[in-house]
Enzyme design. Structure first.
Site, PDB file in Angstrom:
ATOM      1  N   GLY A 131       0.884  -1.344   0.016  1.00  0.00           N
ATOM      2  CA  GLY A 131      -0.118  -0.032  -0.089  1.00  0.00           C
ATOM      3  C   GLY A 131       0.707   1.135   0.005  1.00  0.00           C
ATOM      4  O   GLY A 131       0.328   2.277  -0.407  1.00  0.00           O
ATOM      5  N   PHE A 132       2.190   1.155   0.548  1.00  0.00           N
ATOM      6  CA  PHE A 132       2.969   2.444   0.695  1.00  0.00           C
ATOM      7  C   PHE A 132       4.037   2.595  -0.797  1.00  0.00           C
ATOM      8  O   PHE A 132       4.653   3.547  -0.637  1.00  0.00           O
ATOM      9  CB  PHE A 132       3.502   2.432   1.895  1.00  0.00           C
ATOM     10  N   GLY A 133       4.053   1.499  -1.508  1.00  0.00           N
ATOM     11  CA  GLY A 133       4.796   1.566  -2.755  1.00  0.00           C
ATOM     12  C   GLY A 133       5.242   0.454  -3.162  1.00  0.00           C
ATOM     13  O   GLY A 133       4.652  -0.711  -2.980  1.00  0.00           O
TER      14      GLY A 133
ATOM     15  N   THR B 148       9.104  -2.266  -4.305  1.00  0.00           N
ATOM     16  CA  THR B 148      10.485  -2.397  -3.995  1.00  0.00           C
ATOM     17  C   THR B 148      10.964  -3.246  -5.231  1.00  0.00           C
ATOM     18  O   THR B 148      10.402  -4.049  -5.947  1.00  0.00           O
ATOM     19  CB  THR B 148      10.491  -3.840  -2.754  1.00  0.00           C
TER      20      THR B 148
ATOM     21  N   LYS C 150      13.514   0.804  -2.527  1.00  0.00           N
ATOM     22  CA  LYS C 150      12.206   0.802  -2.050  1.00  0.00           C
ATOM     23  C   LYS C 150      11.802   2.193  -2.512  1.00  0.00           C
ATOM     24  O   LYS C 150      12.166   3.194  -2.074  1.00  0.00           O
ATOM     25  CB  LYS C 150      12.157   0.647  -0.391  1.00  0.00           C
TER      26      LYS C 150
ATOM     27  N   ASP D 100       6.593  -5.125  11.451  1.00  0.00           N
ATOM     28  CA  ASP D 100       6.044  -6.269  10.495  1.00  0.00           C
ATOM     29  C   ASP D 100       6.962  -7.416  10.515  1.00  0.00           C
ATOM     30  O   ASP D 100       7.426  -7.857   9.530  1.00  0.00           O
ATOM     31  CB  ASP D 100       5.749  -5.639   9.086  1.00  0.00           C
TER      32      ASP D 100
END
Length: 714
Positions: free
Chosen positions: A46-48, A50, A66, A164
């Site tokens: 959801g944030f980007g 890799t 990232k 996480d």
């Protein structure tokens, strides 16, 4: 081949060098920041995204990029995100000093996206391990906890919560089998300023605790919960959501084990249950609390230590001549009678029985000749059953030797060439993994080496013969030291122990326990004093003869890498991950001076024979010389192209030698700091150097599994 960096592209991976993406039409970035070449999308969230990439400025070394792509790019919120990103990147840079956390290589903004570049860790994730093999044994699980809990303690001390921890975010590093914690929640800071995609949560279902999933709040105990849930997955082979009963509100993992006909120690079960309590207040609050309880459990002992001898005779080194007492700038050496150490009571560990007279077995001696083993693709352990291992496609086993002695002339690399100066005498091969330490016996022509293959080996450095092998540590050997009389050997290792051996008959005198993590370095003093440094951040002083702990010095520098004694054992010097060299009063345990100047980890320190200078080898690629009395920096020795791992003074104190990951040895003048000579010693990193008592022989130990001996020829 290049991939698309548009975070909305549905098919970003292409075998193309075109100017635009064939899928979405976005211009392709062939090199981010002019150096990082993105090759393949390897993850998204959801944030980007890799990406796997190559660093073209570092010989195309592998790295991970990232990308953080906030959905809202309004001026105020985006500027706030950039500010928080930079703060978090600085924090990750600090965390990257830990050897089990990937190093941060760069962070920047480009085309309104935020990028973070980290070292790529080669190996398999624990998720891949559990998918490819049976569930973990109790010993493997305990070893994993003992390896990872100090990492969590380290990041929590720096004010960072991972948020996480799952089997997919722990990589078993290929080169040394250590677990590495990856994928830190950098994006958590952005949630304070920017809205992300609806439904985005930080954490993984089944591994994240309830407080994290409901409100986004996280504490150190939240990471401990996630690590505990990860352990349950590894232990049972089942995902955590299949091991928890929402109706009963409790874990069913022990019942699952019983169905498999398996049990674990009740103490370990209690630790896992406490880590995975639903309520924050009922869990362990710190990683150290978990470690403390693990330390109280019965030890799972490894192999029984003992000597394997290749020669007959009562003494280990019977019949050996004394080493030569002349060398460049050195006229004489020690000449003391060699006697056995008197027996003492065992107070800190088991004592092995004196070994029986060995039988001759010359055919089993390995070659110490010109052909060194190929570069190590990963260290391997021959004794620790708790270390998972995976086959390496690039590792080639050494051929079985056929001769017991290396020639000092003939084949290239086996002996010195014509002319004056430092020349290769011979190569000693036989270790099965990285050679981490070497030490000369001052009374006999014996060299001791320690390796990550968990063994020590004893060589006649004049002939190249392997004399003995010693197996006692459950995990890799990090350092070795021999007392001035040549009677006592001390070794330390990744099993968090120090072992004291009698060189007269090969018996184990003491096993010193007290450090909570790997013991990285040891130093023997002149008055029955032994000093040790550890990754647990402490220095300890021991009675060498009694095997008892005298005192503990709080290192206050994070993980410690090195220690040395000076001034008739009145003071000691240490160095570690805080980039400083510290001088301590051994009697009062007080820090006397802090020498600052290095910009990266201090890997080793050495004190000059007259006690006036301290040399420090650093990850910043320099060696620095300090005045021990004033604390002033005397010289900065520059020339190595990679980190400097080791440094040693010559007996005359006028010269010193350093070894680096660039594979070279460099010799320096200690009074002026001027370089004297560079030896292209190894094709792999040099981990340790030692200078023989006459000053005429240097030993270098390397990642290539060999020791090379260099002799002065005039």
């Amino acid at each position: 081949m290049i991939c698309c960096l548009n975070p909305h592209c549905t098919q970003p991976n292409h075998a193309t060098l075109a100017a635009v993406c064939p899928t979405c039409g976005t211009p392709l970035e062939h090199r981010l920041r002019g150096r990082y070449r993105p090759l393949k999308l390897i993850g998204r969230g959801g944030f980007g995204r890799t990406y796997f990439a190559l660093d073209t400025d570092r010989l195309n070394s592998r790295c991970v990029i990232k990308q953080f792509a906030p959905q809202t790019q309004g001026t105020k919120s985006f500027l706030k995100a950039v500010q928080l990103f930079e703060q978090e990147a600085v924090r990750l840079h600090e965390l990257g000093e830990h050897p089990q956390i990937p190093t941060l290589l760069a962070y920047f903004e480009q085309n309104k996206y935020l990028y973070l570049v980290q070292q790529m860790v080669q190996g398999r994730t624990l998720h891949q391990e559990i998918s490819a093999q049976a569930a973990y044994s109790e010993s493997s699980l305990r070893q994993l906890l003992e390896d990872l809990l100090p990492v969590l303690y380290f990041i929590h001390q720096h004010g960072v919560i991972h948020r996480d921890i799952t089997p997919s975010n722990i990589i078993r590093r290929k080169i040394d089998q250590k677990p590495v914690l990856i994928d830190f929640g950098v994006a958590k800071q952005f949630s304070e300023a920017i809205r992300y995609e609806p439904g985005t949560r930080i954490g993984t279902e089944g591994y994240a605790p309830i407080e994290q999933l409901r409100s986004g709040q996280a504490y150190p105990s939240s990471d401990l919960y996630s690590l505990g849930a990860t352990c349950l997955h590894l232990l049972t082979g089942c995902k955590p959501e299949d091991l928890y009963s929402p109706q009963e509100g409790r874990w069913l993992w022990q019942e699952y084990l019983q169905k498999q006909g398996r049990t674990i120690h009740p103490g370990l079960a209690a630790v896992l249950n406490c880590m995975t309590k639903d309520l924050v207040s009922e869990r362990y609050q710190t990683a150290q609390d978990v470690l403390d309880d693990l330390q109280r459990l019965p030890k799972l002992e490894g192999t029984v230590p003992g000597w394997v001898s290749n020669q007959s005779g009562q003494s280990l080194f019977a019949g050996l001549d004394r080493p030569p007492l002349s060398g460049p700038g050195q006229a004489a050496g020690l000449a003391m009678p060699i006697t056995s150490l008197p027996p003492t009571a065992e107070t800190a560990g088991p004592t092995s029985k004196p070994f029986p007279q060995p039988t001759s077995d010359s055919a089993s001696r390995p070659v110490s000749g010109s052909a060194s083993s190929p570069p190590a693709s990963r260290p391997t352990s021959s004794s620790s059953a708790s270390r998972p291992s995976s086959p390496s496609s690039s590792a080639t086993p050494s051929a079985k030797p056929s001769s017991a002695r290396s020639s000092s002339s003939g084949a290239p690399g086996s002996g010195p060439a014509a002319g004056n100066g430092w020349q290769l005498l011979r190569t000693l091969a036989g270790h099965q993994s990285w050679v981490m330490a070497v030490a000369f016996n001052p009374q006999q022509p014996v060299l001791v080496s320690g390796s990550l293959d968990d063994t020590l080996r004893f060589w006649n450095w004049q002939s190249g013969d392997l004399l003995h092998s010693l197996k006692g540590h459950a995990r890799g050997v990090n350092d070795v030291a021999i007392d001035r009389r040549g009677q006592v050997l001390v070794s330390c290792g990744d099993d968090a122990t120090i072992k004291v051996w009698n060189l007269g008959d090969g018996t184990l005198r003491h096993t010193l326990k007290g450090h909570l993590r790997d013991v990285t370095a040891i130093a023997i003093g002149s008055s029955n004093l032994l000093a040790s440094a550890s990754e647990d951040g402490t220095l300890k002083l021991w009675s060498l003869s009694q095997g008892t702990l005298i005192k503990t010095l709080p290192g206050s520098a994070g993980m410690l890498k090195t220690v040395a004694l000076t001034d008739a054992d009145q003071r000691l010097v240490s160095g570690g991950l805080d980039n400083t060299v510290r001088l301590w009063n051994a009697q009062t345990a007080q820090a006397l001076k802090v020498f600052t100047g290095h910009t990266n980890t201090v890997n080793q320190v050495a004190v000059s024979p007259d006690g006036r200078l301290v040399a420090s080898a650093s990850k910043d690629r320099t060696v620095r010389l300090w005045n021990l009395t004033t604390g002033d920096l005397q010289h900065t020795l520059q020339g190595h192209t990679q980190e400097v791992n080791t440094v040693a003074f010559f007996p005359d104190g006028k010269r010193l030698v350093s070894g680096s990951s660039d594979g070279t040895l460099r010799l320096w003048h200690s009074q002026t700091g001027a370089p004297q000579e560079t030896l292209p010693a190894h094709t792999n990193p040099v981990h340790r150097v030692a200078v023989q008592g006459s000053g005429g022989v240097i030993a270098s130990a390397s990642v290539d599994k060999t020791i090379k001996l260099w002799q002065w020829r005039s």
